[in-house]
Each structure stands twice: as structure tokens, then as C-alpha cells.
Design an enzyme around this catalytic site. Structure first.
Site, short mmCIF file in Angstrom:
data_model
loop_
_atom_site.label_atom_id
_atom_site.label_comp_id
_atom_site.label_asym_id
_atom_site.label_seq_id
_atom_site.Cartn_x
_atom_site.Cartn_y
_atom_site.Cartn_z
N SER A 223 35.98 -5.42 -9.98
CA SER A 223 36.57 -4.09 -9.80
C SER A 223 36.10 -3.22 -10.96
O SER A 223 36.59 -3.37 -12.08
CB SER A 223 38.09 -4.17 -9.80
OG SER A 223 38.54 -4.84 -8.65
N LYS B 49 39.03 0.46 -3.87
CA LYS B 49 39.80 -0.43 -4.76
C LYS B 49 40.62 0.37 -5.76
O LYS B 49 41.76 0.02 -6.08
CB LYS B 49 38.86 -1.40 -5.47
CG LYS B 49 39.54 -2.33 -6.49
CD LYS B 49 40.53 -3.31 -5.84
CE LYS B 49 41.42 -4.02 -6.85
NZ LYS B 49 40.82 -5.13 -7.55
#
Lengths: 294, 294
Positions: free
Chosen positions: B95, B170
Site C-alpha cells: 500500500s 486503497k
């Protein structure tokens, strides 16, 4: 118990009263704006005042917009308290102040009657389908007595504690819903401004830890630009005002709730008092000079 | 494709690599802290550097903590880029920054290789069970090629758009999760301070519009005072920092996200960098001088 009073026959109260009639009760009805035809046609009996409702019914249910409305209906003239006799039951299903609720309960108990606060969540659809979430504050005996009536209007019925506990739980519900709307709004405006399709993002997130009823229902409203209530911003602001006032009394800080309240203020600045609360996204759109709409 | 590289074998990467071995692939493995025995015992092949992984595998997956880690592994020496030959595939499941991701993708494509960003949600349990939510940014052909590998690690796999779109989604996920945690924390501290049992409130609200995965899972952690990660506050702060930096670049205001970030700062002030992110409730408890704990 078959003689039930119902005061406040708006978007929520009308279908709730209809479910009680459907359940076999005789309903004594009053509403400031008149009793709907559909309810008298189904057998409900229109009464001229809250006092008359309390005189004729064994249990009196109220479903009103705000704390002052409940106070007026219960203790004004000709109000419920004037018509009560010992042993009757008052069930307030409005969403109002927990503090005021405790005071109202005390006054009703001084008349040798019982008091239950039983605010709801689930909106007009939950009211129609008898599937409301009902949050109850009451003494055990009063909760047991109100139970069969509540079961005709809701499914998820929880006894949270003494007088006011139902209202306190409802305030918590409204805090979570407001912040969940803000969460979804910030996320969707962010991805849209970054050039990613917010509808695809909503879909992707529904499977994971970000999933919620609000992402599902209110996220979809934001994408469809469908801001017909639903639940009006001005009503949610009333609930957040209760949260913030209670927080001040109790000595607890609710910074996120305060922020959501201010974003609702921004919506009202654009004429949004009657928009659905999912329109909080418009405040963020204005701040970012960017709309999710095509 | 049977030769797959995997770089980064931490809490998430290790079980994800195990699922790829389980799925019949030959895995070439590298991790700064060494390759876990369990993976080599299962048939995985330890490599000395990211470059060696890229030389031996057809597709290289990275699962690393932050943007600089991915940059170092891909473009440092001896890094992935040094080992790639034309036609290979790089799949970054970390991420990290959407902006940096677009730059990384461009550099990889200049080597005639393909790049996919595919960050995940679902935590260590989702990684173990192969049930991660995977958010993908990639060209169509690269998405199709990565698909069978992703399907061994996740269930809800969405192609959101071009390079960086997976990372943007995300970030949205992390915004919603942070604000949902704050929502539940404010609600539970409020009711607790008002004298109502927060466990009963959580239970009552799980049926209605306030329900969410966060109320269910993180609400329960708050009540149990179980702040072992889970997902560390310092990692969530990294994600919110990405959100706020991207928001500044894009010109969009995220006031709720900024507030949640500050409340996480308050947790760190008490030594909470490694607490589970549900411990955001502690910041509110400190502000209100009141604990949910018994």
C-alpha cells in the site's frame, strides 16, 4: 392490552400505528396535522387531543419530532398527563434528549404510571415493514409490558438500561451514521478527483473492512445524486445537537461529531435543510470545487 | 506462468506466498529479514537479492511496508529492474503512494515489462485464508495476466483503472476505516460516560443503519481492551499521510481524515505507535478522562 393510543402520525408514526391496528389493537389516534383517512378506515379512532387519547387508551405511544414537542404533548394542556390514571403506560418512541427523558419519566411515574423511552432506527421502510431497530430505556416491568407492542413495530429490540438509556443509544446511532456518511463522502470525492470511478471503488470496498450499510445505501445515493429524503439534514442536525449538548454536560469530547455538524451547516448554507443526510457529500464537493456527478 | 517471485515476507507476504506455492507455482523468495523456513520447506527457493528474484521468475510480486521500500527493491542495486528482461510482469501489492506508483509503472514499462498495482485489504486473516480484497490498477492485458495469481490470494478482485487506480482505491479504504473507527469510538465513549453499557449499545446497533464491519470487529476490540495488532497505528498513519498528501496535490479537502490522523498522533504521544488502530478510542478516553474498560 388492546386499547393503545398513538400521538404523532407523520412519516414514521402513520405506518407504525397501522402495524398496531394490523396486530389486533384498538388505536386511539391524535396528530397535530389531523388523523390520516387510511388509519380511521382501518378502524382507528380519531381523538380531539392528547388528553382524550390518554383517557381512552391503556398505553400511549408518542412519535414526535423533537424534545419540546414531546414535552407539550405530555405536559401541556390538554395533554397526556391530564388524561392519565394510575397504572397506565407511556411509551415515547421519538428521538429526543436523554436528560429531558429522565425528567419526563420521573413526572409520569409520580402519576403512578410507567414510562418507556423507545427510539427507533430504520426509517420509513423499517416503519412500514415492522422491522425497526428499537432501543429501549425502562424499568424491567415496564419493558416487559411494552414488549408485545414494540414487537409489532420492530425486530431488533434491545433493553439498554434505565430511563434515558434508549435515547442515549439512539444518539450513539446518529453519531455513527453521521461519521460513516462523512467517511464515504471523503473517500468517494477523493477517488473521483484522482480520476478513478467512485462507483467502482464503492463496489470494490463493499467486500472488505470498509463495508457498511452506509457505504451500501448512502454511497449509492451520493453516486445517483439522489438527495430526496430519506432522512432530512435538519433532523440529523437536531440529533447531533443532542449529542454535542449531552457531551458538554457529561464532559466528553466528540470532535468528529462536531465536524460533521459543521459540514451539515455548510449544506444548509446552500439551502439543504431538507436534503437527505447523504448530501453531506456536497459540502466536501464545494470545498474541493469538484462534483461526483457527471 | 509457473515461476513467480515474491519479495517481502512479513505478516502479510508470508501467507500470501504460501498460497501461491499451494497453488502449484514455483516461488523465488527474498526478504530483508530472511526467508522463513516454512516457505523453503514447502518448496520455495530463497534468493540472495531482488535482482536474483527478477532474473529467475517470470512475474515478481512485492509486498513491502512503504513507498521508499518499493522504490529501493525495484530500482536500487541489486534491485528488480536490474534483473528484469523484456516481457516480465511486476505486481506491487504493497500500500503505497498512487503518484509514485504511476512513476514506477512508467519506469518498468520502459524496460518492456508490465506493471500492476494491487494493494489489498483483509489483514493477516484474509492473507492466510486467501480471501483478501484486491484493488487493481493496470492496463487490461497486464490485469488479465496477473489475474490467476491474484485469485490464489484474494476473492474480491476489482480492476479499478489504469496505473495507480488500485492504490487510490486503497487510500479510500483507509479513509473509511479510520473514520469508521472514530465513529464507533465516539459513540461508545459517549454512552459509557452517560452510564449506559457500551457492549449492549454495540449489540443494539449491529442490526441497523449504524452497522459495519468496524462496529463488529473493532468495536469488540475496544470493549475487550484488546489492542494487540491487528493493524498498527503507525501503518494506518502512513496511509492517512498518503491520503492527506494526495488530497493536497489534487486540491480536495478531507477534514475528517485530518482529524483522525491527529487522534492517532495523540495515541503515539502515549507510546501507541504499535497499538492496533482500534486504540484510537484511547485518544477520546484521554480527552474525556474516562475509560470504557472496567
Amino acid at each position: 392490552m388492546s386499547d393503545v393510543g398513538f400521538i404523532g402520525l407523520g412519516v414514521m408514526g402513520k405506518p407504525m400505528a397501522a402495524n398496531l391496528i394490523q396486530g389486533g389493537h384498538t388505536l386511539y389516534l391524535h396528530s397535530r396535522s389531523g388523523v390520516p383517512e387510511a388509519l380511521t378506515a382501518a378502524g382507528g379512532i380519531a381523538c380531539a387531543s392528547p388528553r382524550e387519547v390518554a383517557e381512552r387508551a391503556e398505553a400511549v405511544i408518542t412519535m414526535l419530532p423533537d424534545t419540546p414537542d414531546v414535552e407539550r404533548v405530555l405536559f401541556g394542556s390538554p395533554g397526556v398527563a391530564e388524561g392519565l390514571t394510575a397504572g397506565k403506560l407511556v411509551v415515547d418512541m421519538s428521538s429526543i434528549s436523554p436528560t429531558a427523558t429522565r425528567a419526563f419519566a420521573e413526572r409520569i411515574e409520580r402519576l403512578d404510571c410507567e414510562y418507556v423511552d423507545a427510539p427507533v432506527s430504520g426509517g420509513a421502510i423499517g416503519a412500514r415493514d415492522g422491522s425497526l431497530t428499537i432501543m429501549v430505556g425502562a424499568r424491567e416491568a415496564a419493558f416487559a409490558r411494552a414488549g408485545p407492542l414494540l414487537a409489532l413495530m420492530g425486530k431488533n429490540i434491545t433493553h439498554l438500561g434505565e430511563h434515558g438509556a434508549g435515547q442515549t443509544c439512539k444518539v450513539a446511532n446518529q453519531i455513527i451514521v453521521a461519521l460513516a456518511i462523512e467517511a464515504v463522502a471523503e473517500a468517494l470525492v477523493f477517488v473521483s478527483k484522482a480520476g478513478v470511478d467512485p462507483a467502482k471503488v464503492r463496489q470494490a470496498l463493499l467486500g472488505g473492512f470498509a463495508s457498511s450499510r452506509i457505504l451500501e445505501v448512502h454511497g449509492e445515493r451520493m453516486l445517483r445524486r439522489s438527495f430526496e429524503p430519506g432522512f432530512r439534514i435538519e433532523l440529523h442536525q437536531k440529533d447531533l445537537a443532542l449529542a454535542l449538548a449531552s457531551a458538554r454536560e457529561l464532559g466528553v469530547a466528540l470532535p468528529g461529531t462536531a465536524l460533521a455538524q459543521e459540514l451539515f451547516n455548510a449544506c444548509r448554507a446552500r439551502g439543504g435543510a431538507s436534503w437527505d443526510h447523504s448530501a453531506l457529500v456536497r459540502a466536501l464537493e464545494i470545498l474541493g470545487d469538484h462534483s461526483l456527478g457527471k
